[in-house]
Design a protein around this motif. Structure first.
Motif, PDB file in Angstrom:
ATOM      1  N   THR B  13      44.328  38.132  43.817  1.00 14.94           N
ATOM      2  CA  THR B  13      44.840  37.333  44.634  1.00 14.94           C
ATOM      3  C   THR B  13      44.400  36.417  45.735  1.00 14.94           C
ATOM      4  O   THR B  13      43.745  36.705  45.692  1.00 14.94           O
ATOM      5  CB  THR B  13      45.669  39.114  45.461  1.00 14.94           C
ATOM      6  N   THR B  14      45.696  35.611  46.062  1.00 16.26           N
ATOM      7  CA  THR B  14      44.895  34.597  46.578  1.00 16.26           C
ATOM      8  C   THR B  14      46.110  35.681  47.948  1.00 16.26           C
ATOM      9  O   THR B  14      46.370  36.552  47.643  1.00 16.26           O
ATOM     10  CB  THR B  14      45.523  33.482  46.159  1.00 16.26           C
ATOM     11  N   GLU B  15      45.642  34.799  48.874  1.00 15.63           N
ATOM     12  CA  GLU B  15      46.554  34.704  50.164  1.00 15.63           C
ATOM     13  C   GLU B  15      47.932  34.579  50.444  1.00 15.63           C
ATOM     14  O   GLU B  15      49.197  34.893  50.932  1.00 15.63           O
ATOM     15  CB  GLU B  15      46.179  34.139  51.678  1.00 15.63           C
ATOM     16  N   GLN B  16      48.259  33.935  48.804  1.00 18.73           N
ATOM     17  CA  GLN B  16      49.851  33.489  48.771  1.00 18.73           C
ATOM     18  C   GLN B  16      50.322  34.171  47.844  1.00 18.73           C
ATOM     19  O   GLN B  16      51.135  34.811  47.955  1.00 18.73           O
ATOM     20  CB  GLN B  16      50.380  32.378  48.747  1.00 18.73           C
ATOM     21  N   THR B  44      41.906  49.875  42.461  1.00 17.79           N
ATOM     22  CA  THR B  44      41.757  48.844  42.284  1.00 17.79           C
ATOM     23  C   THR B  44      42.531  47.718  41.941  1.00 17.79           C
ATOM     24  O   THR B  44      41.980  46.673  41.596  1.00 17.79           O
ATOM     25  CB  THR B  44      41.238  49.115  40.885  1.00 17.79           C
ATOM     26  N   TYR B  47      46.686  47.513  45.061  1.00 11.40           N
ATOM     27  CA  TYR B  47      48.139  48.260  45.152  1.00 11.40           C
ATOM     28  C   TYR B  47      48.750  48.170  46.994  1.00 11.40           C
ATOM     29  O   TYR B  47      50.322  47.675  47.244  1.00 11.40           O
ATOM     30  CB  TYR B  47      49.012  49.273  44.289  1.00 11.40           C
ATOM     31  N   TYR B  49      48.626  46.613  49.251  1.00 12.61           N
ATOM     32  CA  TYR B  49      48.147  45.787  50.176  1.00 12.61           C
ATOM     33  C   TYR B  49      49.334  44.377  49.444  1.00 12.61           C
ATOM     34  O   TYR B  49      49.315  42.808  50.292  1.00 12.61           O
ATOM     35  CB  TYR B  49      47.038  44.286  49.707  1.00 12.61           C
ATOM     36  N   LEU B 253      35.564  48.114  44.290  1.00 10.06           N
ATOM     37  CA  LEU B 253      36.276  47.572  44.230  1.00 10.06           C
ATOM     38  C   LEU B 253      35.848  46.212  44.655  1.00 10.06           C
ATOM     39  O   LEU B 253      35.863  44.811  44.187  1.00 10.06           O
ATOM     40  CB  LEU B 253      37.751  47.552  45.419  1.00 10.06           C
ATOM     41  N   ARG B 254      35.415  46.198  45.534  1.00  5.16           N
ATOM     42  CA  ARG B 254      33.978  44.993  45.722  1.00  5.16           C
ATOM     43  C   ARG B 254      33.187  44.474  44.689  1.00  5.16           C
ATOM     44  O   ARG B 254      33.541  43.618  44.605  1.00  5.16           O
ATOM     45  CB  ARG B 254      33.681  44.907  47.360  1.00  5.16           C
ATOM     46  N   PRO B 272      42.671  40.818  48.538  1.00  2.75           N
ATOM     47  CA  PRO B 272      43.661  40.645  49.883  1.00  2.75           C
ATOM     48  C   PRO B 272      42.929  40.452  51.127  1.00  2.75           C
ATOM     49  O   PRO B 272      42.191  41.698  51.379  1.00  2.75           O
ATOM     50  CB  PRO B 272      44.485  41.385  50.117  1.00  2.75           C
ATOM     51  N   ARG B 273      42.704  39.623  52.306  1.00  2.00           N
ATOM     52  CA  ARG B 273      42.235  40.067  53.029  1.00  2.00           C
ATOM     53  C   ARG B 273      43.110  40.872  53.736  1.00  2.00           C
ATOM     54  O   ARG B 273      44.341  41.303  53.896  1.00  2.00           O
ATOM     55  CB  ARG B 273      42.123  38.751  54.493  1.00  2.00           C
ATOM     56  N   PRO B 274      43.001  41.807  54.981  1.00  2.00           N
ATOM     57  CA  PRO B 274      41.274  41.360  55.525  1.00  2.00           C
ATOM     58  C   PRO B 274      39.586  42.276  54.405  1.00  2.00           C
ATOM     59  O   PRO B 274      38.608  42.019  54.676  1.00  2.00           O
ATOM     60  CB  PRO B 274      41.451  42.358  56.896  1.00  2.00           C
ATOM     61  N   LEU B 275      39.546  42.709  53.473  1.00  2.00           N
ATOM     62  CA  LEU B 275      39.167  42.967  52.828  1.00  2.00           C
ATOM     63  C   LEU B 275      38.600  41.289  52.060  1.00  2.00           C
ATOM     64  O   LEU B 275      39.120  40.730  52.109  1.00  2.00           O
ATOM     65  CB  LEU B 275      39.634  43.273  51.001  1.00  2.00           C
ATOM     66  N   ARG B 276      37.008  41.299  52.084  1.00  2.00           N
ATOM     67  CA  ARG B 276      36.279  39.868  51.948  1.00  2.00           C
ATOM     68  C   ARG B 276      35.527  40.549  51.030  1.00  2.00           C
ATOM     69  O   ARG B 276      34.828  41.470  50.254  1.00  2.00           O
ATOM     70  CB  ARG B 276      35.585  39.931  53.255  1.00  2.00           C
TER      71      ARG B 276
END
Lengths: 297, 297
Positions: B13-16, B44, B47, B49, B253-254, B272-276
């Motif tokens: 996913t992107t932020e959008q 993983t 979901y 977010y 996941l990361r 998805p943020r806040p995950l980096r």
């Protein structure tokens, strides 16, 4: 706004919709009682269970019913982009300030928590309170992390969950945090049964659950502490111990839910499932405690 | 469907928006490799977010790309009424089964957790897997609670997070749980580095993170265990220890996010943020581990 008593009302809800009549009445009464601010859509206001549309609507209702008393609106969500949408909605609704807890599903690293506040604070036009609530977010803030976040633009207060049992240790804890944050950032206590100790130890504000339903009771304690009457504040808090014991046993939200329904302020079912109303035995205990303490709305 | 290898892909996913092209390719490849089922929108698959609309869309994509391989769709949400909506959406999309973790904000009582499953299972027309994942939900299932929930209609599997280090203790643990649940309910292991031990100890299925990106690797281990070759399964798992170490350090996941981008399956930013995304150093370690293990998609 980030001083004195900030009162956090329930957001009474059925499975289908917010009980807007009950919510309006709750907020109206808080404003009339003279609280310093109203914390809409906090944990007590079940923000995490409502849709974006419901939260925007609740924020509008709260601001209108507050009649000029500052309203702090909770904008927490699991995803940063959703937090930003909620911030925009709350600001449009007229929120005086925002409250942000780092909700988690995947456990977050410290840099991810900082990144959330960095991403959000740069977009705001009103001040933000950092909401440190490990019981719901499972994020454990260090004082160093609080210090980093408090330097960000628009951060105006930190809501801490507790202070130590010992009064001197409480003062040391508040002093230690204060040494790491700008002078402009206030510190608030939120564990209700620790409020007297927190305020006496130097906290500027009580982010209060009980204040959302029993504002006069919470105001008496707050004003005593603000006037330097530590002993009186402590006595007032100790007098409420039957209620604090129920908070510790069932969670403050379920107890306030039962209290509000006992007083006829809401329907008996006012929490979103999977949360459930207390069972009959526990409800009777809540009612007995309220009656014994002569707590009325 | 609740046996063998269930592979859990990322939802890039992107932020959008969801990267639907990358997602389609990931699922298509899983189906072609011969996994027994595909776990769409698990932890993983991020979901928690995504919006309701994004989740409905992702479920449709997964079912279509799976080309007949059964798709298990995650329907977890904080609120029961939202879980019911997600169940309806997933069933409409053609999900063969559903996966439900008791997400929490307010800590839930055991009766509230049971109540969630009671409210949801009675509405379903496909089988449900109970998702026990304390690292993300902070719900600690007892075997007794698993036993109660497993009696509910439509419950078909339980996804447990771990088994003990010792092989005999693992067998005892799986046996103890199995004694409390109907014969029709299978048990699955989900901590990847414990999969060989879990399968050898009697788990019926591996709900696999690595299987979502490296299905051949996960299939080899699963088929060895299913054929009774415990030593081979254990050796295959031990060979992956460099990856398991990274999972334990950074979260699976990361690491899978970095792996997928290293292989060109997704953009570098797919969480998805806040995950980096992992930082450069960690990404290099992931890439080195993949290269050393000759892990390719």
């Amino acid at each position: 706004m980030f001083h004195g008593l900030s009162a956090f009302p329930l957001t009474p809800t059925t499975e289908q919709r917010i009980d807007t009549a009950a919510y309006t009445a709750l907020v109206t009464r808080l404003a009339a009682t003279g609280v310093d601010s109203i914390g809409a859509l906090g944990s007590t206001g079940s923000y995490a269970y409502l849709t974006r549309e419901q939260r925007a609507h609740a924020a509008q209702i709260a601001v209108e019913a507050a009649g000029g008393v500052p309203v702090i609106v909770g904008i927490g969500a699991l995803r940063t982009s959703h937090v930003l949408q909620l911030a925009e909605d709350a600001q449009k609704a007229g929120a005086s300030a925002l409250l942000l807890a780092p909700m988690t599903y995947q456990p977050l690293t410290e840099d991810e928590v900082f990144g959330l506040y960095e991403d959000v604070t740069r977009e705001l036009s009103v001040p933000l309170c950092v909401y440190d609530n490990p019981a719901t977010t499972h994020v454990h803030f260090t004082d160093e992390l609080h210090g980093r976040i408090a330097q960000l633009p628009n951060v105006a207060s930190i809501k801490i969950p507790s202070v130590p049992d010992d009064p001197s240790a409480s003062e040391l804890r508040v002093d230690a945090l204060r040494a790491l944050i700008p002078d402009t950032v206030t510190i608030g206590i939120s564990g209700d049964w620790m409020a007297a100790r927190g305020l006496t130890a130097g906290c500027d504000v009580w982010y209060s659950v009980i204040g959302g339903t029993f504002p006069q009771t919470a105001l008496a304690l707050t004003r005593a502490a603000q006037a330097g009457h530590a002993l009186k504040a402590t006595e007032l808090s100790e007098g409420l111990e039957p209620l604090w014991a129920l908070f510790r046993q069932h969670g403050s939200l379920r107890v306030m839910s039962a209290a509000a329904s006992h007083l006829g302020l809401t329907e008996a079912t006012n929490l979103p499932r999977p949360l459930r109303a207390l069972d009959e035995t526990a409800r009777r205990r809540v009612a007995a405690a309220l009656d014994a303490l002569q707590l009325t709305f």
